[in-house]
Design an enzyme around this catalytic site. Sequence first.
Site: not given
Length: 281
Positions: A17, A68
């Site tokens: 990330s 998510k």
Amino acid sequence: MTAPDNYAVFGHPISHSKSPRIHRLFAEQTAQNLSYVAEDVPADKFKASAEHFFQNGGKGLNCTVPLKELAWQYADCLTERARLGKAVNTLAKQSDGLILGDNTDGIGLVNDLTVNHHIELHASRILILGAGGATRGILAPILEHRPSQITIANRTLDKAETIVHEFADLGTLSSSDYPSLGHQLFDLIINATSASLSGQLPPLPPGLLAPNGCCYDLAYGNQPTAFVHWGIAQQARKSLDGLGMLVEQAAEAFYLWRGVRPETQEVIALLNEERGSPTPA
């Protein structure tokens, strides 16, 4: 000195990330006192990890694959774009203690397309590849720009049809499988599948891109993705990956958390320079 406010990104895997770097750059730029770290959190640990984070003073979370949809379920209240997208990438603790869920992916994509790359969405013919959560997350902000048509193509047609039905009130949408795309022409083709992550492409027929059309892959990497290469081969005016979207959606989350909107273009330029890729004109 006052202790910094704590933020994090949860995902699995997460070591790749760039979000901690981006938010630290934003914090330096805007003189915000905050800490932002990446934590590897698999789906079965998400709820407990999120509760621990917020109970111990955490102010906000970003959530990426595969979390998510779980974040959408976890939030106490949702923005309209998160409700429509059925996915949340940003959680923010409110002053009353409730957790707000938002999805900044769509506005991040739209800002990268329209502001950074001057790609017109209004009255354009758009093809979106894939009918998963990524497509749901970007549809509403794109439809706000009133394209003439959005076609959602997917291997499984009924998944595309479901999304078309759910978003029908917001604009003109149609569904298709890949073979049926035929001889249609599109001004913008967006890859919202995960195929690029494994170096693959959806089974696209040739000749879909209109003259002067553009291609955009939501995925990104240190090397051009398979879809970016496909766009170049189709003579796209621009064939872009999702690094700019990553920075722009992070800026929207930062604004939600801090009430300050960071400048994004210098951060995008720096990240492009670090991966040895020029900032697209």
